[in-house]
Design a protein around this motif. Structure first.
Motif, mmCIF file in Angstrom:
data_model
loop_
_atom_site.group_PDB
_atom_site.id
_atom_site.type_symbol
_atom_site.label_atom_id
_atom_site.label_comp_id
_atom_site.label_asym_id
_atom_site.label_seq_id
_atom_site.Cartn_x
_atom_site.Cartn_y
_atom_site.Cartn_z
ATOM 1 N N ASP A 17 -33.519 -3.905 76.135
ATOM 2 C CA ASP A 17 -32.482 -2.889 76.050
ATOM 3 C C ASP A 17 -31.106 -3.537 76.179
ATOM 4 O O ASP A 17 -30.948 -4.624 76.745
ATOM 5 C CB ASP A 17 -32.672 -1.863 77.164
ATOM 6 C CG ASP A 17 -33.964 -1.063 76.993
ATOM 7 O OD1 ASP A 17 -34.451 -0.983 75.852
ATOM 8 O OD2 ASP A 17 -34.468 -0.552 78.010
ATOM 9 N N ASN A 18 -30.071 -2.843 75.700
ATOM 10 C CA ASN A 18 -28.708 -3.384 75.788
ATOM 11 C C ASN A 18 -28.237 -3.485 77.236
ATOM 12 O O ASN A 18 -27.510 -4.383 77.607
ATOM 13 C CB ASN A 18 -27.741 -2.508 74.994
ATOM 14 C CG ASN A 18 -27.922 -2.680 73.496
ATOM 15 O OD1 ASN A 18 -28.348 -3.737 73.025
ATOM 16 N ND2 ASN A 18 -27.615 -1.643 72.732
ATOM 17 N N LEU A 19 -28.626 -2.566 78.095
ATOM 18 C CA LEU A 19 -28.246 -2.573 79.498
ATOM 19 C C LEU A 19 -29.490 -2.309 80.319
ATOM 20 O O LEU A 19 -30.199 -1.330 80.089
ATOM 21 C CB LEU A 19 -27.200 -1.489 79.774
ATOM 22 C CG LEU A 19 -26.699 -1.386 81.223
ATOM 23 C CD1 LEU A 19 -25.935 -2.637 81.621
ATOM 24 C CD2 LEU A 19 -25.799 -0.150 81.381
ATOM 25 N N PHE A 33 -27.725 -6.106 84.066
ATOM 26 C CA PHE A 33 -27.487 -7.109 83.031
ATOM 27 C C PHE A 33 -27.212 -6.402 81.707
ATOM 28 O O PHE A 33 -27.784 -5.349 81.410
ATOM 29 C CB PHE A 33 -28.695 -8.036 82.892
ATOM 30 C CG PHE A 33 -28.712 -9.135 83.921
ATOM 31 C CD1 PHE A 33 -28.215 -10.392 83.601
ATOM 32 C CD2 PHE A 33 -29.203 -8.919 85.189
ATOM 33 C CE1 PHE A 33 -28.228 -11.407 84.537
ATOM 34 C CE2 PHE A 33 -29.215 -9.919 86.137
ATOM 35 C CZ PHE A 33 -28.724 -11.179 85.814
ATOM 36 N N LYS A 34 -26.348 -7.049 80.934
ATOM 37 C CA LYS A 34 -25.937 -6.495 79.652
ATOM 38 C C LYS A 34 -26.053 -7.570 78.592
ATOM 39 O O LYS A 34 -25.752 -8.740 78.848
ATOM 40 C CB LYS A 34 -24.487 -6.003 79.745
ATOM 41 C CG LYS A 34 -23.919 -5.415 78.473
ATOM 42 C CD LYS A 34 -22.457 -4.993 78.697
ATOM 43 C CE LYS A 34 -21.860 -4.425 77.425
ATOM 44 N NZ LYS A 34 -20.447 -4.011 77.630
ATOM 45 N N GLN A 57 -31.638 -15.724 79.293
ATOM 46 C CA GLN A 57 -32.158 -15.595 77.927
ATOM 47 C C GLN A 57 -33.500 -14.861 77.971
ATOM 48 O O GLN A 57 -34.348 -15.133 78.818
ATOM 49 C CB GLN A 57 -32.344 -16.962 77.273
ATOM 50 C CG GLN A 57 -32.844 -16.883 75.837
ATOM 51 C CD GLN A 57 -32.984 -18.252 75.191
ATOM 52 O OE1 GLN A 57 -32.777 -19.284 75.835
ATOM 53 N NE2 GLN A 57 -33.314 -18.281 73.899
ATOM 54 N N LYS A 58 -33.667 -13.913 77.039
ATOM 55 C CA LYS A 58 -34.948 -13.220 76.865
ATOM 56 C C LYS A 58 -35.249 -13.182 75.368
ATOM 57 O O LYS A 58 -34.545 -12.535 74.596
ATOM 58 C CB LYS A 58 -34.900 -11.802 77.422
ATOM 59 C CG LYS A 58 -36.255 -11.073 77.408
ATOM 60 C CD LYS A 58 -36.133 -9.726 78.092
ATOM 61 C CE LYS A 58 -37.514 -9.090 78.250
ATOM 62 N NZ LYS A 58 -38.181 -8.816 76.974
ATOM 63 N N VAL A 66 -23.519 -7.918 84.883
ATOM 64 C CA VAL A 66 -22.409 -6.998 84.613
ATOM 65 C C VAL A 66 -21.265 -7.213 85.609
ATOM 66 O O VAL A 66 -20.090 -7.121 85.245
ATOM 67 C CB VAL A 66 -22.917 -5.540 84.660
ATOM 68 C CG1 VAL A 66 -21.747 -4.559 84.619
ATOM 69 C CG2 VAL A 66 -23.872 -5.283 83.503
ATOM 70 N N ASP A 67 -21.597 -7.493 86.878
ATOM 71 C CA ASP A 67 -20.548 -7.733 87.874
ATOM 72 C C ASP A 67 -19.704 -8.941 87.488
ATOM 73 O O ASP A 67 -18.487 -8.955 87.678
ATOM 74 C CB ASP A 67 -21.181 -7.931 89.253
ATOM 75 C CG ASP A 67 -20.149 -7.885 90.366
ATOM 76 O OD1 ASP A 67 -19.173 -7.135 90.230
ATOM 77 O OD2 ASP A 67 -20.299 -8.613 91.367
#
Length: 721
Positions: A17-19, A33-34, A57-58, A66-67
């Motif tokens: 997913d994007n986020l 994570f984004k 990496q996935k 994101v932080d």
């Protein structure tokens, strides 16, 4: 609940997913994570840029915390630091530092104890005997052992929040430079807050001296950096320095003009370090605001063992030393050597509102006049000395508080003629106050001194107060060229009654010589048995030379000498005639007697007196004159008819009558017990039965001397034909 290591594992079944909301596998904290395509420097992502903590990496996708994307913030524990005071956290902290970009980031430590190293490497530097000093110093290859230090290099615009975290060197780590603390090399615009380092000195037991390449073992080192601040940081028990502020050229083979500039240590502390609490080397406009620097080298250590040492490092084509440093509101306490040293090359510094306890202030001499013009004002000294040796110091408004028996010295010693050569400003020491506790019981004799030496032109000491400075030895010692350049006025030396009771005076003296003084007046020597200080007044060349003195409370049977020393002039000695007028006072009898003597210093014998022998016998003061090597001395004592009185006083006026126009020094001795010279005035009125008759040669000599005197008095205009 999905853990980060599970989500990013090879073959993970979780959708890309994007986020995504995850739980960090190290900290068990919630993280987001984004998906991203660019790294923090704006370049395209690739597998080498996925650090496994912030960038992951996935499959063929890349994610970022994101932080970090929002705040550019990293947390040390996210990189595997445990902070339990046992686990070796150095690899995790170093991994975090290796991730950081070159600028614009925040580092956060949690309030925990992080262990540096595991103590498994124990090799130490061998000790070799230094040929010059004979001391044993570190030797061999300095680059040994695993790298456990934390280096921020060529970075800018960042902040480190320590939150009270303590990084502690493992007690079994050897004292080697690869196991030092934090360093910031060529960094700009950064701040470190509330971060602490403990070097475990007492367990690691450093034992080498101070060879340059091995002393890079500080808790915090900042080199060739600009516009930075360390706030509320501690650096204790380090195997060399607590804080080390320097320039790259100290250790670089190729020297570059890349100095340390505009740094601040604010409310920082350094305690029990091996070599220095803080070294400041080749820096510009460095400030130490508040904080404390204590116990350096106190348990054991190596030179210099100072709280803060501002020094020059090594000479380079770019210059040397520290300029425009500020030390404001700092505590210096119990350091084995100086609390603060403004060492070679430190100039134009300001030291104010500081407290010195049981360690001195030291300003070093510098043959190149690069440790000059430092201003030291409104500081408090407790059982602490002051050494002013650079030249051009302005030392004022300082307060000294001494315990009953602590020896004390304040030295104002310009070892080079920098003022004369227009390399420094005037040295001004004024409005300072010193008081020693008088004690409640007997404390014995104590020593203390104000010493002014070497080159004294441009030195002014005025309006200072010294209470209970000393009861023995020399409390005001002036030495060096007797060139009449020192200005010394409006100073007070006073011993209280309680101090005199608990510390009776024994062999107390002071330098009371006009030969050193350009201007001296209104100085009060309020110590029993001490003569008043000589006074000088600057005169026009055409003015008559006159000296006047008042000596009070002279004890019975004591002698006082007045000496005319170093008489020299473009004129012959026969041109110098002195008219000496003395007046003695007795407290128990209302009697005042006056006598005058005219003395030529070219003769060894008594010259001429106004009055008869019978007149002189009735005078309250007896005198004798001795002349040798251009030095003439008049000796005074209480006359025998009035010896029943316990005290006497003396007024002396010395006036030049001849053609001599140069100034000359007049020294007054302290009252003393035994006069080794015969009293020449005590001439018998009539020849005694045992006295031999005068020979023809005696009469001839007397006539020649008398005729010589008459000629000299005539030439001087004292007598007519």
């Amino acid at each position: 609940m999905i853990y980060t290591n599970d989500f990013f594992a090879t073959g993970s079944i979780y959708p890309n997913d994007n986020l995504v909301q995850l739980v960090d596998s190290f900290t068990n904290e919630n993280v987001n994570f984004k998906k991203v395509t660019l790294w923090h420097d704006g370049t395209a992502m690739n597998p080498t840029k996925a650090d496994g903590i912030i960038y992951r990496q996935k499959d063929n996708d890349y994610y970022a915390d994101v932080d970090w994307l929002a705040n550019r913030t990293v947390y040390v524990k996210r990189f595997g630091a445990i902070g339990d005071g046992v686990t070796n956290d150095a690899p995790a902290i170093r991994r975090m530092i290796s991730f950081l970009p070159q600028k614009d980031f925040i580092v956060v430590f949690e309030n925990a104890k992080y262990m540096q190293g595991d103590g498994s490497f124990t090799e130490r530097y061998p000790l070799v005997k230094d040929k010059e000093s004979g001391l044993y110093v570190y030797g061999g290859n300095e680059n040994i052992g695993p790298e456990l230090f934390f280096s921020f290099t060529d970075k800018s615009d960042f902040t480190i929040y320590g939150n009270g975290a303590l990084i502690k060197a493992h007690p079994n780590n050897p004292p080697i430079i690869n196991m030092r603390g934090f360093e910031f090399i060529r960094c700009k615009n950064f701040k470190v807050e509330n971060l602490n380092y403990d070097g475990s000195k007492n367990d690691r037991k450093p034992d080498g001296k101070d060879p340059n390449k091995y002393n890079n073992q500080s808790g915090f080192k900042v080199s060739s950096s600009q516009k930075y601040e360390l706030t509320d940081c501690r650096s204790d028990n380090c195997c060399m320095d607590g804080f080390f502020i320097s320039s790259d050229e100290l250790f670089a083979e190729i020297k570059t003009n890349n100095w340390n500039e505009d740094g601040i240590l604010r409310n920082c502390h350094a305690d029990n370090n091996y070599r220095q609490g803080c070294s400041i080397v080749n820096s510009k406009r460095f400030k130490v605001i508040g904080g404390s620097y204590t116990n350096t080298g106190k348990t054991y250590g190596t030179s210099p063992k100072m709280g803060i040492d501002a020094e020059e490092g090594s000479t380079s084509i770019f210059g040397r030393g520290n300029t425009d440093a500020v030390f404001d509101g700092v505590l210096f306490e119990n350091n084995e050597n100086a609390g603060l040293a403004l060492h070679y090359g430190t100039r134009d510094a300001n030291v104010t509102n500081c407290v010195f306890k049981n360690n001195p202030l030291f300003v070093a001499p510098d043959k190149d006049a690069l440790s000059c013009n430092n201003t030291i004002f409104n500081n408090n000294f407790y059982d602490s000395h002051a050494e002013l040796r650079g030249g051009g110091e302005h030392f004022y408004g300082n307060r000294f508080y001494l315990s009953t028996q602590i020896p004390f010295h304040m030295n104002i010693i310009c070892e080079y003629p920098h003022f004369k050569n227009k390399k420094c400003r005037e040295t001004l020491v004024y409005n300072n106050y010193l008081k020693r506790e008088s004690g409640t019981v007997s404390i014995g004799q104590v020593a203390g001194s104000l010493t002014i030496g070497e080159y004294k032109d441009g030195v002014k000491v005025f309006n200072n107060t010294f209470i209970n400075l000393a009861s023995k030895d020399n409390f005001l010692f002036i030495y060096g060229p007797q060139d009449r350049t020192l200005e010394f006025y409006d100073n007070t030396f006073h011993n209280t009654d309680a101090f005199l009771t608990n510390s009776p005076i024994n062999n107390l003296v002071y330098t009371n010589s006009e030969s050193f003084l350009k201007n001296a007046y209104n100085n009060k020597i309020e110590i029993p048995g001490m003569p008043p200080m000589v006074s000088t007044v600057k005169k026009a060349q055409s003015d008559k030379l006159v000296r006047s003195f008042h000596l009070a409370d002279i004890s019975k049977d004591k002698f006082v000498d007045i000496t005319f020393d170093n008489l020299a002039s473009a004129f012959e000695a026969r041109d110098l005639y002195l008219k000496v007028t003395t007046k003695g006072y007795w407290y128990d009898m209302d009697s005042t007697q006056v006598k005058e003597e005219i003395i030529s210093v070219s003769d060894v014998k008594p010259i001429s007196y106004t009055g008869t022998i019978d007149d002189f016998k009735r005078l309250p003061v007896s005198t004798g004159i001795y002349i040798k090597n251009n030095k003439a001395t008049l000796t005074f004592t209480q006359s025998s008819p009035d010896s029943i009185n316990q005290k006497w006083a003396l007024d002396v006026v010395i006036e030049v009558l001849g053609n001599y126009t140069d100034d000359f020094p007049v020294n007054i001795s302290a009252p003393y017990d035994t006069n080794s010279q015969p009293m020449m005035i005590n001439v018998p009125i009539s020849k005694s039965l045992s006295q031999a008759d005068s020979s023809a040669a005696d009469i001839t000599t007397l006539c020649n001397d008398f005729n010589s005197l008459l000629l000299k008095l005539k030439n001087a205009g004292v007598m007519q034909n």
